[in-house]
Scaffold this motif. Sequence first.
Motif, PDB file in Angstrom:
ATOM      1  N   ARG A 197     -12.693   1.301   8.550  1.00 55.12           N
ATOM      2  CA  ARG A 197     -11.961   1.139   7.278  1.00 55.12           C
ATOM      3  C   ARG A 197     -12.337   2.302   6.361  1.00 55.12           C
ATOM      4  O   ARG A 197     -13.478   2.451   5.926  1.00 55.12           O
ATOM      5  CB  ARG A 197     -12.301  -0.200   6.617  1.00 55.12           C
TER       6      ARG A 197
ATOM      7  N   ALA B 187      -7.762   1.524   9.050  1.00 57.51           N
ATOM      8  CA  ALA B 187      -7.041   0.871   7.967  1.00 57.51           C
ATOM      9  C   ALA B 187      -7.807   1.096   6.685  1.00 57.51           C
ATOM     10  O   ALA B 187      -8.867   1.744   6.686  1.00 57.51           O
ATOM     11  CB  ALA B 187      -6.866  -0.613   8.245  1.00 57.51           C
ATOM     12  N   TYR B 188      -7.266   0.570   5.600  1.00 62.35           N
ATOM     13  CA  TYR B 188      -7.915   0.723   4.300  1.00 62.35           C
ATOM     14  C   TYR B 188      -7.447  -0.402   3.392  1.00 62.35           C
ATOM     15  O   TYR B 188      -6.415  -1.029   3.628  1.00 62.35           O
ATOM     16  CB  TYR B 188      -7.587   2.083   3.676  1.00 62.35           C
TER      17      TYR B 188
ATOM     18  N   THR C 245      -6.356  -4.984   3.863  1.00 57.97           N
ATOM     19  CA  THR C 245      -5.933  -5.473   5.176  1.00 57.97           C
ATOM     20  C   THR C 245      -7.100  -5.814   6.092  1.00 57.97           C
ATOM     21  O   THR C 245      -6.888  -6.257   7.218  1.00 57.97           O
ATOM     22  CB  THR C 245      -5.066  -4.407   5.899  1.00 57.97           C
TER      23      THR C 245
ATOM     24  N   MET D  33      -1.005   6.636   5.354  1.00 56.85           N
ATOM     25  CA  MET D  33      -2.331   7.135   5.764  1.00 56.85           C
ATOM     26  C   MET D  33      -2.188   7.958   7.045  1.00 56.85           C
ATOM     27  O   MET D  33      -2.829   9.004   7.202  1.00 56.85           O
ATOM     28  CB  MET D  33      -3.293   5.965   5.989  1.00 56.85           C
TER      29      MET D  33
ATOM     30  N   GLU E 276      -1.228  -0.123   8.108  1.00 62.53           N
ATOM     31  CA  GLU E 276      -1.078  -0.135   6.652  1.00 62.53           C
ATOM     32  C   GLU E 276       0.176  -0.870   6.212  1.00 62.53           C
ATOM     33  O   GLU E 276       1.088  -1.090   6.998  1.00 62.53           O
ATOM     34  CB  GLU E 276      -1.085   1.296   6.100  1.00 62.53           C
TER      35      GLU E 276
ATOM     36  N   ALA F  93       2.783   0.444  10.700  1.00 63.85           N
ATOM     37  CA  ALA F  93       3.075   0.281   9.273  1.00 63.85           C
ATOM     38  C   ALA F  93       4.098  -0.819   9.084  1.00 63.85           C
ATOM     39  O   ALA F  93       5.090  -0.887   9.816  1.00 63.85           O
ATOM     40  CB  ALA F  93       3.603   1.594   8.702  1.00 63.85           C
TER      41      ALA F  93
ATOM     42  N   GLN G  93       0.866  -1.179   0.000  1.00 65.78           N
ATOM     43  CA  GLN G  93       0.000   0.000   0.000  1.00 65.78           C
ATOM     44  C   GLN G  93       0.898   1.223   0.000  1.00 65.78           C
ATOM     45  O   GLN G  93       0.762   2.110   0.822  1.00 65.78           O
ATOM     46  CB  GLN G  93      -0.916  -0.007   1.229  1.00 65.78           C
TER      47      GLN G  93
END
Lengths: 351, 637
Positions: free
Chosen positions: B525, B498-499, B502, B556, B549, B575, B329
């Motif tokens: 999310r 998160a996005y 994940t 992010m 991430e 991260a 990501q």
Amino acid sequence: MTETLPMAGASANINLAGLSKNDYRGAPSTLCQGCGHNSISNQIVTALYEMNIVPEDIVKFSGIGCSSKSPTYFLNRSFGFNSLHGRMPSIATGALFGDYHLKGVGVSGDGDSASIGMGQFKHIMRRNVNMVYIVENNGVYGLTKGQFSATAEKGLSLKKQGENQYMPVDICMEALVSNATFVARSFAGNPKQVKELLKAALSHDGIAVLDIISPCVTFNNQMNAYHSYTWGKDHEEPLHEISYIAPRNEIMLENEMADGEVREVALHDGSVVILKNLEKGYDPSNRYDALRVMEEAQSNTWMLTGLLYVDTTKPNLTSIYNLVDMPLNRLTEADLRPAPEMIDKVNALMF
Amino acid sequence: MNKIINDFSITVGTVNGSGSSTANNTILRAIFKMGIPVSGKNLFPSNIQGLPTWYTIRANKDGFIAHNERRDIVIAMNPNSFARDLASVAPGGAFFYADDIKQPITRTDVAAYPMPVKTIIRNDPNVPSDYRDHVANMVYVGVLAHMIGMDIDKIYAALEFHFKKKQKPIDMNFNVVKAGAEWAKANLEKKDAFYLEPMNKTDGMIMADGNMAGALGSIFGGVQFVGWYPITPATSLAESLNDYLPQLRKREDGKHTYAVVQAEDELAALGMSIGAGWAGLRAMTSTSGPGLSLMTEFAGLAYYAEVPVVIWDVQRIGPSTGLPTRTSQGDLTFTHFIGHGDSQSVILLPGDVYECFEFGWKAFDVAERIQTPVFVLSDLDMGMNQWISKPFKYPDTPMDRGKILLESDLEELKGNWGRYFDADGDGIGHRTFPGNKHPMSSYFTRGTGHDDHARYSEEADVYLNNMDRLKRKHETAKQYVPAPVFHTMKGAKAGIIAYGSTEAAILEAQHQLEKDHGLATDFMRIRALPFTREVDTFLAKYDQIFIVEMNRDGQMAQILMTEYPQLAPRFKTIAYGDGMPASAKWVREGILAKYKGRKAASAKRKTAKKAAPARKLSAKNTTKKNAAGSKSKTKRK
């Protein structure tokens, strides 16, 4: 935006489209006084006016540079996209899918097309996009104040830059070897030929490259420079005289055609380009001959002008795609979104 | 030995290019058809043939199917990775290997099973010699099927799907599967604990990859122009468009309502798409990080010229010779700031295959409404691996073509309009496009340096006015982009953000944190930038917010810190990016390592207390879910 509506005001000079020459003009030029590019803009206006083409049927494109500014100076009523340096071809390629009935008129320069945009230049040739691709060629970068371009001849010296050490790129040769279907060269100081070649190019169904030597009055107009007026006037070697005849018979063959061998080249829309050969037997449908005369001209430092090559048999890009008759940009949700029951079919296609 | 049912991983080590993907997908699909939640991840090198490659499958009855580092069953087909594969098996695990690999079995804590792969293949007269190497992989499918109880009929169904009902290859492969299973039945004694048993948890679900889903979604979004250039892992998105457009947009007259052009590079790919978007088409391109770099100048132009276009970035790691076949990501901040001068990007962040489809069509609505490039950030894991999913849903809103003026509109306005004039106060002007025959329809497009009527201007106030309007427009975008998705828990003490892909790892980590550490969390999310109001509200609620991430620097988190500087002390970056898909382990460990504050000590005590009754409950078998979960957990520890 134009301030003038069609038919606004009575004018004696109305063409068959019902438009006056003013309907084809653009904003006042901001280029240098005496710039060859302005003369070319004027010929674009005249050619389209004389061909009775409605400005709304033309889309203008350009990249970045002095030449690329010029689409502002003609066809106010046409859509125009002044894109990125060297990237006019890709913008035009995509845009002309919007409505394949439209014709593109692109203006680029030698820096824009022969240096940064060489890749896109060659690829738009092989895709045969339906547009007139004008290169206003002066061998120099104007907006950044006088650097060599890739078409500058070896040995040319410019203030601040010294002497050019590299061999030049020949726009017409590059176009030809990339399978362009219409390749011509002219000289901004020869407006009649520019106009006739423009008309032929506008009638060609596919990519039509016009390499127009257009001297830079500010940064590259030394007596001995290849892209100067003086040199151009002295060394211009017309391949043939050229006249364009519209598909309808309203425009008559100009009567000052000289004697000699005459060859007619029929374009897709039924119009004809008539070439009066200076060189006996020159056949513009022969790629080999086209390359040969360009080689000859190079070794003799002639500026060979005229229609160098034309092939009217190749389909243009959008016609390869077998598109619906209606312009793609007029299609609606009913044409574009699959029906609701299709989602079940799609889900059934998944495991 | 207690059975471990529907809760283990299978890793297959093969040589790249040996044709194992058919075999691995067959296992994945068969387990899926048995009704068991399952995921499959291809961990492959940038290579056509020869390098070692792995495929991991995770079956989990509770639906926790994120990538798992633990290797329960390992199948070794590659002599070059044999020792490494053997060493990777978890204690108590199973190790299947091709018996022509003459290397010592150095472990006694795993069940080792030799498989006579070559012998079985050579003894099958129906397998032509030039197919032997490929079909040989079906031997391990058969052996494994017998040993763990994989339904042979479901294997047949998987092969039927894979070979599109072509009987000859189906039979050839299935016969080898059967031969493998029969050999195992006659010769192997079960020494491990792993079993599959049918469930009904995948009923009504489909299996697809995100690139195909994105392509299909785009088709339902009415895509008309695609300019693209091949790049792993985005290539199959454009190829799926090529595959499905002719089927799904078939017309009686045989003509096309779309065009797909493979460009000479990514510059041209986006250039063409922007040209088409400007000319009124629903236009898109698909690429990955390095391609997006090349598109930067055009993306900036499209922002300023306000051209709708959709740009898919299927993210991978790093530059050309980075880890091009590994997931990441890592393009978020780059996409956020892409362009030159002041710019702000609209970014959609699908979290699974279902959303790849949904955002596929939605992206065009947003792009045409806001008149700006819309970036859709997927990743290799989502894009190229098979995921189970709810069936794709037909768009529930009609197409939003945004503010367009046709001839009749201009007639009504008496030609009085301005391309960049903010008539509605939302920052969005009206647009026309080529082919409009009204003499006042046209305008001249350039980057910045234009007034409300698209006339050239370098005046300071004209420029500022335009830039303010662009900012206003970006604010408007918040109403049109997808809102976040929430997974909340009772008594949550911290937030997780998160996005993208994940989600599965975070849901599992959330569960483990609560169960084993007494730490309840709320998880949001994020599905788009600019951040919607729901994001503001969520951020205000927690003292500690973990932003998870798959990259090194927490991109992010960086964006949130600049957008919400007053809340920055709350943000804790989790991260991690090593090219592997996210796992619950690093999410959980990352959060535990950074979880601080007043409640930390009591949280630990609560953990102990909470964990104990959980085991009691499981012993009584009150809830199936907890019972099985903690049973296998206890066993492994």
